[in-house]
Scaffold this active site. Structure first.
Site, PDB file in Angstrom:
ATOM      1  N   ASP A 152      39.294  46.112  37.006  1.00 35.29           N
ATOM      2  CA  ASP A 152      39.884  46.974  35.988  1.00 35.29           C
ATOM      3  C   ASP A 152      38.910  48.106  35.677  1.00 35.29           C
ATOM      4  O   ASP A 152      37.744  48.048  36.081  1.00 35.29           O
ATOM      5  CB  ASP A 152      40.259  46.192  34.726  1.00 35.29           C
ATOM      6  CG  ASP A 152      39.118  45.356  34.198  1.00 35.29           C
ATOM      7  OD1 ASP A 152      38.900  44.255  34.732  1.00 35.29           O
ATOM      8  OD2 ASP A 152      38.422  45.821  33.290  1.00 35.29           O
TER       9      ASP A 152
ATOM     10  N   ARG B 144      35.571  18.161  35.748  1.00 35.61           N
ATOM     11  CA  ARG B 144      36.140  19.229  34.905  1.00 35.61           C
ATOM     12  C   ARG B 144      36.944  20.249  35.709  1.00 35.61           C
ATOM     13  O   ARG B 144      37.126  21.385  35.272  1.00 35.61           O
ATOM     14  CB  ARG B 144      35.036  19.982  34.147  1.00 35.61           C
ATOM     15  CG  ARG B 144      34.441  19.158  33.038  1.00 35.61           C
ATOM     16  CD  ARG B 144      33.307  19.874  32.368  1.00 35.61           C
ATOM     17  NE  ARG B 144      32.763  19.022  31.321  1.00 35.61           N
ATOM     18  CZ  ARG B 144      32.973  19.217  30.021  1.00 35.61           C
ATOM     19  NH1 ARG B 144      33.667  20.239  29.602  1.00 35.61           N
ATOM     20  NH2 ARG B 144      32.463  18.387  29.140  1.00 35.61           N
TER      21      ARG B 144
HETATM   22  N1  HPA Z   1      34.913  42.741  30.784  1.00 42.01           N
HETATM   23  C1  HPA Z   1      34.200  41.644  31.032  1.00 42.01           C
HETATM   24  N2  HPA Z   1      34.298  40.996  32.173  1.00 42.01           N
HETATM   25  C2  HPA Z   1      35.123  41.466  33.111  1.00 42.01           C
HETATM   26  C3  HPA Z   1      35.876  42.591  32.911  1.00 42.01           C
HETATM   27  C4  HPA Z   1      35.763  43.270  31.688  1.00 42.01           C
HETATM   28  O1  HPA Z   1      36.404  44.281  31.449  1.00 42.01           O
HETATM   29  N3  HPA Z   1      36.620  42.798  34.018  1.00 42.01           N
HETATM   30  C5  HPA Z   1      36.305  41.815  34.873  1.00 42.01           C
HETATM   31  N4  HPA Z   1      35.415  41.003  34.327  1.00 42.01           N
END
Ligand code: HPA
Length: 253
Positions: free
Chosen positions: A203, A43
């Site tokens: 982020d 996979r």
């Molecule tokens: N949410 C869920 N998983 C993640 C995020 C997010 O904002 N950023 C990196 N992985």
């Protein structure tokens, strides 16, 4: 050979790094391991074994989300005898002061997932990191000057979360949201093995800031280095095979 991993017995090391992205597994193998050899292509979920500072280490992609990680972690623990599993991934910071590219070492993982309620019903289980691995990662971060925080994360089944559950977690001091660590910690407890998650902030959910896809794929070498240092720092502390319960860390006094 297991259902999703085509490796033979002995092909996979006792210590395994677990990135979600299989291309990140390849990047870590090429950048950090010596004599790396690919043992899994099923996979496209690439897995490699090589050595780091002379110690055998594997790196296996898990895919995104707890059900996918659950398949790979279960097969690694159950069929390949893996003792130490260190997730390397990304998370979204939940507090406005959470900085992009900072490393979060997850001491425990909350979750909204049905996986926990399927296993525990009306009971609640607290998925926590292995203390010895966590301590080794923290010491490596100090040594290498990598800025990091140690604290709770939340493993959500929703990346696009209309209900904004993260706001409640943030109120309770949870540092970041991602999608895998709670299941890894729960399985490690189930099999009596050691697990840790080392996450780079990709982020900030509170401010909306984020970094690009290319850097997400390859830009997290500091966390990979900490994971390799932690995974190879100490002999495994496993209590043995299937379901002995995880062994408490011993503290010298
Ligand atoms: N949410 C869920 N998983 C993640 C995020 C997010 O904002 N950023 C990196 N992985």
């Amino acid at each position: 050979m297991s259902t999703h991993i085509e490796a033979s017995e002995g092909d996979i090391a006792d210590a395994v790094l677990l990135p979600g992205d299989p291309l990140r597994a390849q990047h870590i193998a090429e950048r950090f391991l010596e004599n790396a050899r690919c043992y899994n292509r099923v996979r496209g979920m690439l897995g490699f074994t090589g050595t780091y500072r002379g110690v055998p280490v594997s790196v296996q992609g898990t895919g995104m989300g707890q059900p996918s990680l659950s398949i790979y972690a279960t097969e690694l623990f159950r069929f390949y005898g893996v003792q130490k599993a260190v997730r390397v991934g990304t998370c979204g910071a939940l507090r406005a002061d959470g900085k992009l590219r900072e490393v979060v070492i997850a001491s425990g993982a909350c979750s909204d997932s049905a996986l926990l309620s399927q296993r525990f019903g009306r009971l609640h289980f607290a998925p926590v990191a292995d203390f010895a691995l966590l301590n080794a990662a923290r010491l490596a971060a100090e040594r290498e000057g990598v800025p990091c925080r140690v604290g709770l994360v939340a493993s959500s089944d929703l990346f696009y979360d209309d209900n904004e559950n993260w706001r409640l977690w943030a109120k309770y001091g949870v540092l970041g949201v991602e999608m895998e660590s709670a299941e890894l910690y729960t399985l490690a407890a189930r099999f009596g093995r050691q697990a840790l998650a080392i996450l780079t902030v990709s982020d900030n959910v509170a401010t909306g800031e984020g970094i690009g896809a290319q850097e997400r794929e390859n830009g997290f070498d500091a966390a990979a280095r900490l994971a390799l240092e932690a995974a190879t720092a100490l002999p495994a502390q496993s209590a043995g095979n299937d379901n002995p319960g995880s062994k408490p860390a011993e503290c010298g006094v």
